[in-house]
Each structure stands twice: as C-alpha cells, then as structure tokens.
Design an enzyme around this catalytic site. Structure first.
Site, mmCIF file in Angstrom:
data_model
loop_
_atom_site.group_PDB
_atom_site.id
_atom_site.type_symbol
_atom_site.label_atom_id
_atom_site.label_comp_id
_atom_site.label_asym_id
_atom_site.label_seq_id
_atom_site.Cartn_x
_atom_site.Cartn_y
_atom_site.Cartn_z
ATOM 1 N N ASP A 1 35.089 41.509 42.960
ATOM 2 C CA ASP A 1 33.733 42.020 42.763
ATOM 3 C C ASP A 1 33.840 43.523 42.510
ATOM 4 O O ASP A 1 34.847 44.150 42.860
ATOM 5 C CB ASP A 1 32.864 41.759 43.995
ATOM 6 N N ARG B 1 15.806 51.028 45.260
ATOM 7 C CA ARG B 1 17.209 50.898 45.696
ATOM 8 C C ARG B 1 17.885 52.260 45.849
ATOM 9 O O ARG B 1 18.725 52.435 46.722
ATOM 10 C CB ARG B 1 17.986 50.018 44.719
HETATM 11 C C1 LIG Z 1 24.170 37.617 42.383
HETATM 12 S S1 LIG Z 1 25.820 37.984 42.893
HETATM 13 C C2 LIG Z 1 26.600 36.402 42.637
HETATM 14 C C3 LIG Z 1 27.518 36.006 43.769
HETATM 15 C C4 LIG Z 1 28.133 34.634 43.643
HETATM 16 N N1 LIG Z 1 28.921 34.501 42.447
HETATM 17 C C5 LIG Z 1 27.074 33.569 43.701
HETATM 18 O O1 LIG Z 1 26.657 33.043 42.669
HETATM 19 O O2 LIG Z 1 26.619 33.267 44.813
HETATM 20 C C6 LIG Z 1 26.436 38.944 41.512
HETATM 21 C C7 LIG Z 1 27.682 39.732 41.857
HETATM 22 O O3 LIG Z 1 28.238 40.253 40.654
HETATM 23 C C8 LIG Z 1 28.797 41.511 40.947
HETATM 24 N N2 LIG Z 1 28.967 42.306 39.714
HETATM 25 C C9 LIG Z 1 28.007 42.884 38.964
HETATM 26 N N3 LIG Z 1 28.548 43.558 37.942
HETATM 27 C C10 LIG Z 1 29.885 43.397 38.041
HETATM 28 C C11 LIG Z 1 30.999 43.862 37.279
HETATM 29 N N4 LIG Z 1 30.843 44.644 36.196
HETATM 30 N N5 LIG Z 1 32.237 43.508 37.670
HETATM 31 C C12 LIG Z 1 32.410 42.734 38.761
HETATM 32 N N6 LIG Z 1 31.408 42.267 39.537
HETATM 33 C C13 LIG Z 1 30.153 42.595 39.177
HETATM 34 C C14 LIG Z 1 27.812 42.122 41.929
HETATM 35 O O4 LIG Z 1 28.381 43.164 42.689
HETATM 36 C C15 LIG Z 1 27.408 40.909 42.771
HETATM 37 O O5 LIG Z 1 28.138 40.815 43.953
#
Ligand SMILES: C[S@@+](CC[C@H](N)C(=O)[O-])C[C@H]1O[C@@H](n2cnc3c(N)ncnc32)[C@H](O)[C@@H]1O
Length: 290
Positions: free
Chosen positions: A158, A49
């Site tokens: 996010d 990445r």
């Molecule tokens: C796998 S995606 C899930 C998206 C959606 N909730 C779903 O289930 O389809 C995880 C998301 O969490 C966000 N994320 C990770 N760490 C985070 C943080 N500390 N604060 C806010 N968002 C975060 C990532 O950027 C990513 O977009």
C-alpha cells in the site's frame, strides 16, 4: 478574539482559508504523488481531511500548508497528507464472493503446486490495513496448514504508511472482527489487551511493503493470484489501463485476478483477462477467446 475565533471569522466561514488556487494545487500534488484523481467537487472532502493536518502542524491557512509539503523539511508531512487523503475502507472477508471463488477455484491448483515443491506468490495491491491479505492467509491455511513450510508468500502493499503499520502489527479492535463467525475469530485471533491480534501462523505468510502503484515495482517473480480491489477506482481511465497492462506483465498464465465491485479491466490488457465471475478474471498470457 481568540486566534481560533479569528480564523473562523474568515470570509468562507471556515476555520482555514482554502482558495481555489490552493485547492487546485493540492489536487495536482495528490495526483502526481498517488495517481488519485480528485476534482474541485471533492473540495469539502479535501478540506475536512487536511484541516486536521493544519491543526496538528499549527498552521493558519492552506497556503502555508502547501509551502510546507513542497519543502524539503516537509517530506514527512507530505506522507501524512497522502495518508489523510487516501480512502482506506476495508474489511475482513470483504466482497465474500471473491474469497469463495478463491477457496473453491484458485486454491486447489495453488495447493497442488505447493505440494509439488513449487513456489506460489499472491499479491494484495492496495491492501490498506491488512484485512484483505489476512483473509487470504486464513483461506490458504484452511486448505494447506503447512503453507509456511513451503515456498508460499503473500505480498501485501500500500502507499499509506499508517495503514501498513496497522497491517504489520496485525492488531485490530474487536469491532473490526465482530462480523466474523465466532469459530473464525477464535481460530485466527489472540487477545491482546482490549484488542485482537492475528495469530503468528497467518502473519508469517505475509510480507507488508510500502509500494506506490505509480512508481517502480521491485518484484521480479510473477504472481499466481492477485487482489487489487477498490484501488483503481480512484484513478483516471488511462492510468487504470496502464496499470492493468503492468499487472498482466507480473502474472503467471492462468492466474486469477480479483478487482473491486465497481471496477472492470480496461485497456489493451482487457483481451488477456477472461471474466470468470463477478469482478473476477483469469489471466491468459496469449489472450482469451470471448
Ligand atoms: C479503499 S482501500 C481498498 C483496500 C482493500 N483492497 C479492500 O478492497 O478492502 C484503497 C487502498 O488503496 C491505497 N492506494 C491508493 N493509491 C495508491 C497507490 N498509488 N499505490 C498504492 N496504494 C494506493 C490506499 O492507501 C488504500 O489503502
């Protein structure tokens, strides 16, 4: 020998050298910036990445990349690093059972609140590129087409700027909606060149904001439903446990909470979240009898 070939010829056989010390420093920075818990076992994933970022920055090794992201001028690149490291997998109508529960069980009371002139707030935390909150907006509008005229809002947050930019545009390539029934696609999307754009009726219900779950949350109003799915799975148990307590503080009594398929509510707040379906909970401010 070209510079690239010279780089490929380093001891590891990789294009860029990633020492154990640099890997552990990156893991530490990611954890402090995002809460995401990576281990050395994720070295390959981290390498692949971030190698893209080294190419973009024109750097020859991870040591130089670390120096950049730790420096003041490297702030923007540090955000790029967060973008590159976060896993943003999502979909419209992902884990459909949640949206079925939301439509059938949560929505009738929420719509009734709106009809009485009360406010309703929903939080999609870790919304990625917006497909989750848009699925929610479609559900709301199906049940209550006048939602935009009432005190209704979905807050979608996010940490990843790039995902949020897509979310705010509401523009998706056609392959992202291919699995939706034609009637749903026609109802909620306009053609925008080769892509599709979510109609304004749905877009206007959502506020997209950058928010790091590890930081301060500026929201003052409590939420009537919350989706935080496939986000906490990346954090260690003690972090998850603290976050569930913080979520509890931000929910109205009886609010529904939806979490990802491999997640569960843990920590002291567990007694406040009553399981009511598959990874679906109802929040009880005074605790629930199991
Ligand atoms: C796998 S995606 C899930 C998206 C959606 N909730 C779903 O289930 O389809 C995880 C998301 O969490 C966000 N994320 C990770 N760490 C985070 C943080 N500390 N604060 C806010 N968002 C975060 C990532 O950027 C990513 O977009």
């Amino acid at each position: 020998m070209s510079a690239l070939a010279a780089r490929r010829s380093n001891d590891s056989g990789r294009e860029f050298d990633l020492s154990a010390a640099a890997l552990s420093e990156i893991i530490g920075l990611v954890r402090s910036d995002t809460g995401i818990h990576l281990t050395d076992a994720k070295g390959e994933l981290i390498y692949s990445r971030l190698a893209k970022r080294l190419r973009v920055c024109g750097l020859a090794d991870f040591g130089s990349y670390l120096a950049l992201i730790k420096s003041k001028p490297g702030i923007a690149e540090r955000e790029e690093m967060v973008s590159a490291i976060t896993t943003n997998v999502t979909n419209f109508n992902r884990e459909p059972h949640h949206f079925e529960h939301f439509r059938q069980t949560a929505l009738p009371d929420l719509v009734s609140k709106l009809r009485q002139g009360k406010s309703v707030r929903i939080w999609s935390a870790g919304c990625s590129d917006g497909r989750e909150p848009f699925t929610l907006a479609f559900a709301i509008l199906d049940a209550f087409p006048d939602a935009a005229k009432s005190d209704f809002r979905i807050l979608a947050t996010d940490i990843d700027k790039k995902s949020l930019a897509t979310a705010s545009s509401g523009i998706y390539s056609s392959d992202k909606i291919r699995h939706l029934p034609d009637a749903v696609a026609k109802k909620w999307f306009d053609n925008s060149g080769d892509e599709l754009r979510v109609k304004d009726t749905a877009r206007q219900l959502i506020r997209f904001n950058r928010l790091n779950l590890m930081g301060d949350w500026p929201m003052r109003r409590k939420f009537d439903a919350m989706f935080c799915r496939n986000v906490l799975i990346y954090f260690e148990n003690d972090v998850q446990s603290k976050l569930f307590s913080r979520f509890a503080d931000g929910l109205n009594d009886q609010a529904y909470m939806y979490i990802g398929h491999s997640e569960r509510v843990i920590g002291p707040a567990e007694q406040l979240f009553k399981p009511v379906g598959i990874t679906t909970y109802q929040f009880h401010a005074n605790g629930h009898a199991t």
